[in-house]
Design an enzyme around this catalytic site. Structure first.
Site, PDB file in Angstrom:
ATOM      1  N   HIS A  59       0.595  -1.006   0.185  1.00  0.00           N
ATOM      2  CA  HIS A  59       0.154  -0.109   0.399  1.00  0.00           C
ATOM      3  C   HIS A  59       1.288   1.054   0.011  1.00  0.00           C
ATOM      4  CE1 HIS A  59      -3.636   2.725   1.046  1.00  0.00           C
ATOM      5  NE2 HIS A  59      -2.763   3.757   1.665  1.00  0.00           N
ATOM      6  N   GLU A  60       1.809   1.316   0.980  1.00  0.00           N
ATOM      7  CA  GLU A  60       2.620   2.820   1.154  1.00  0.00           C
ATOM      8  C   GLU A  60       3.319   2.519  -0.091  1.00  0.00           C
ATOM      9  OE1 GLU A  60       1.626   4.761   3.029  1.00  0.00           O
ATOM     10  OE2 GLU A  60       0.602   3.546   4.679  1.00  0.00           O
ATOM     11  N   HIS A 115       1.913   4.889  -2.825  1.00  0.00           N
ATOM     12  CA  HIS A 115       1.963   6.070  -2.401  1.00  0.00           C
ATOM     13  C   HIS A 115       3.320   6.611  -3.458  1.00  0.00           C
ATOM     14  CE1 HIS A 115      -1.760   6.744  -1.030  1.00  0.00           C
ATOM     15  NE2 HIS A 115      -1.830   6.137   0.410  1.00  0.00           N
ATOM     16  N   HIS A 167       3.511   7.138  -6.869  1.00  0.00           N
ATOM     17  CA  HIS A 167       2.235   7.954  -6.974  1.00  0.00           C
ATOM     18  C   HIS A 167       3.473   9.101  -7.197  1.00  0.00           C
ATOM     19  CE1 HIS A 167      -1.574  10.092  -6.747  1.00  0.00           C
ATOM     20  NE2 HIS A 167      -1.216  10.343  -8.487  1.00  0.00           N
TER      21      HIS A 167
END
Length: 672
Positions: free
Chosen positions: A461-462, A465, A468
């Protein structure tokens, strides 16, 4: 001697000179950076030339470069490796930084220049990216109170400063409660615990300077303790300490802070002409209105609650079969749910962990990024800001893309949870500026560190990010990376989690930390078959928190947030054995800053899109389809805030999705 924060950073990749930094450097560096930024802003506002995009917007993009640099280092360190000096400086900086932000956004001559550009935007010959940046600058100034006069303007500035002070206090109080609580465990207290939990408790004891194992409030330790400990009385003590963070009385109690924060947010919104803070906050998000948010949450609440209640009945039967009468309690759920998972799915979390070492999962995340986007990761030598931190250079076809730091282990100086931040954001206005991206987690340290499947999902999940940020490809820092609508920012992170469930990823990377043998196919299949197990519980505890957040802000601010919280949960019929994922006194998403205030729903809003986005790969029969990956990078990961979020998603997928994919992904569709 020259302050290393203010000198040019001439080392590899212009990284901060971590080894040279001292806590006493930060205060003077902020003073100098703020003075420079103020001078630059004053010069822009007083420029006698007619406003242009270059002499106003682009000048503002450059005006706070030194402040951005100093802030990027300090606030990362303050969250991940706090010291008393850093905490004191955070308290001192909070009103100063808020005051500076108010000075900028409420500067009349500066706002007049931006308003002139906005009014004449059609004649300026702006590129699409420039037009978007101008739109967002104008919007930021208006929503910050640039149009307010006199007493209203003064009060707005006071509110912002006080909110900054309260948010900082909320975070530090929470860290203090998490850092200070621990419970020594006798050998008898270790009964029934898998070896990885025992090892984690012993490591926590060593970190706390204790002679034996201890239980702490670190999620990666307390959750498996609640899953595996047969000692019901100890589970109750541990659980109640965990959920009481921020509500223990004394100097670290957050209840009064939460009440004041809510009241000030409402006042701020009304000064700007909004009915309440939720109406103000959601205006610029994809959801647009509280009613839209409530409709999504309640659409999912009904099937999730039905599933959770059916599960609670089964867990209660199991508890009664153990000779324990009475109701299933919150500290019983994880224990009996784990036993049920073993019984129904023949799936044991403890059997899984040897295949999910931290190094293997980092390798899986990197390999997935290489296959999708062509990224390569080369380890870097430190020192970085803490001995636990690891660094990599990120390249593509030999070209430098970013520096990535991974700070994975729990420690007393680190706030709880997991997050991604950037010490430096990507931009091109002043030449190619490559980002420095940080993932921070709170995994239990070990030799090696073994993750739960939930930990592995957090890592992916991290890292979503981080992608991104790393793949951002814009000119202006203002729209770089994760500078997007709050209910869009979780799309890349939640989407990336899906690749952890791709069988070939597990087959390639989920290997036994001692033997190197791949996870047995039967265990992998059990893992994937159980992927929607206990989603009634997970969905209910999340939506309960999201609804409390929404109702706190969609109406008059409650004088007693705890009473209002109880009222909201009673109205929706929260099952007795499930509590909010984040109760008000430790709801850092909502009270440690404005980021997720009236916005905790955004994880579920983004989940509607991430389920649909991964389906774009599944429809091709290839989880690594290069054409779909290229579109994902072009329209989502590299675009930042260069276009409205719904436009970006529609450009990627063709249309906005419905909620069915989310319900299916959580195993809730049959009850819908």
């Amino acid at each position: 001697m020259t302050n290393p924060l203010l000198a040019d950073w001439t080392g590899p990749f212009a990284l901060p000179p971590f080894a040279a930094l001292k806590d006493e450097d930060f205060g003077p560096a902020f003073d100098a950076a703020l003075a420079q930024a103020r001078a630059n802003i004053a010069a822009i506002a007083a420029n006698p030339e007619a406003p242009s995009f270059a002499n106003t917007i682009e000048a503002m993009e450059r005006a706070e470069a030194l402040l951005d640099r100093v802030s990027g280092v300090f606030y990362n360190l303050a969250g991940a490796d706090s010291t008393p000096a850093r905490e004191a400086l955070m308290r001192d900086l909070a009103p100063k930084m808020a005051a500076f932000a108010s000075e900028v956004t409420m500067n009349g001559p500066l706002y007049a220049r931006i308003a002139t550009l906005w009014d004449t935007r059609e004649s300026l010959g702006l590129s699409p990216e420039q037009a978007r940046v101008l739109e967002l600058y104008h919007q930021m100034f208006v929503r910050s109170g640039a149009g307010l006069k006199g007493a209203a303007a003064t009060r707005m500035a006071e509110i912002k400063e006080r909110l900054a002070v309260l948010s900082t206090a909320f975070s530090q109080n929470l860290l203090a409660d998490e850092r200070d609580w621990f419970r020594p465990l006798a050998e008898a207290d270790l009964e029934g615990l898998p070896e990885f939990v025992v090892a984690a408790a012993r490591a926590a004891g060593e970190e706390r300077g204790q002679p034996g194992p201890v239980l702490t409030l670190n999620r990666s330790l307390i959750v498996p303790f609640l899953q595996f400990s047969p000692r019901r009385e100890l589970r109750e003590i541990a659980y109640e300490a965990w959920v009481a963070r921020g509500a223990n009385g004394g100097a670290s109690d957050n209840r009064a802070n939460a009440a004041e924060i809510l009241a000030l947010r409402e006042e701020r919104a009304k000064l700007l002409g909004y009915a309440n803070f939720a109406a103000y906050k959601l205006e610029t998000e994809m959801a647009k209105s509280p009613d839209q948010v409530r409709a999504l949450l309640m659409r999912v609440w009904a099937p999730a609650k039905a599933k959770a209640e059916a599960d609670a009945a089964k867990l209660t039967q199991m508890m009664h079969a153990d000779g324990i009468n009475g109701d299933l309690e919150a500290w019983d759920w994880r224990y009996y749910s784990e036993k049920r998972r073993v019984a129904e799915h023949d799936f044991d979390e403890a059997a899984l962990k040897p295949y999910l070492s931290l190094d293997a999962m980092i390798g899986a995340a990197f390999d997935t990024a290489q296959r999708l986007f062509g990224l390569e990761f080369r380890p870097l030598e430190g020192p970085f800001y803490h001995p636990d931190v690891r660094g990599w250079e990120v390249t593509r076809k030999g070209r430098h893309i970013a520096v990535f730091f991974g700070d994975y282990f729990a420690r007393g100086s680190k706030r709880s949870g997991a997050w991604c931040s950037a010490m430096r954001s990507q931009s091109r206005l002043a030449g190619e500026v490559a980002p420095i991206v940080v993932n921070v987690c709170n995994f239990t340290k070990g030799a090696p560190a073994l993750l739960s499947y939930d930990d592995a999902r957090t890592l992916f999940h991290e890292f979503g990010h981080a992608l991104h940020q790393m793949l951002s490809n814009v000119t202006y820092q203002f729209i770089s990376g994760t500078s997007v609508a709050r209910d869009f920012v979780e799309l890349p992170s939640q989407l990336y989690e899906h690749w952890l469930e791709v069988p070939e990823v597990l087959e390639r990377h989920a290997r036994h930390y001692e033997t190197g043998a791949p996870m047995p196919a039967a265990l992998r299949e059990k893992l994937l078959a159980a992927s929607t197990y206990d989603q009634g519980f997970a969905t209910v505890e999340y939506i309960a928190s999201a609804l409390v957040d929404l109702e706190f802000h969609d109406g008059p601010a409650p004088q007693d947030p705890m009473a209002k919280q109880a009222e909201i949960l009673a109205a929706i019929g929260l099952p007795k054995a499930i509590r909010m994922r984040h109760a008000t006194p430790h709801f850092a998403h909502v009270f440690s800053g404005d980021g997720y205030s009236a916005g905790y729903y955004s994880y579920m809003w983004s989940e509607v899109m991430d389920a649909d986005a991964f389906a774009a790969f599944e429809e091709t029969g290839d989880a690594f389809n290069p054409e779909v990956a290229q579109k994902l990078e072009e329209f989502i990961l590299s675009a930042g805030g260069s276009r409205p979020a719904d436009e970006l998603y529609t450009a990627f997928r063709g249309k906005m999705p419905g909620v069915e994919a989310l319900l299916r992904g959580r195993g809730l569709l049959e009850e819908a």
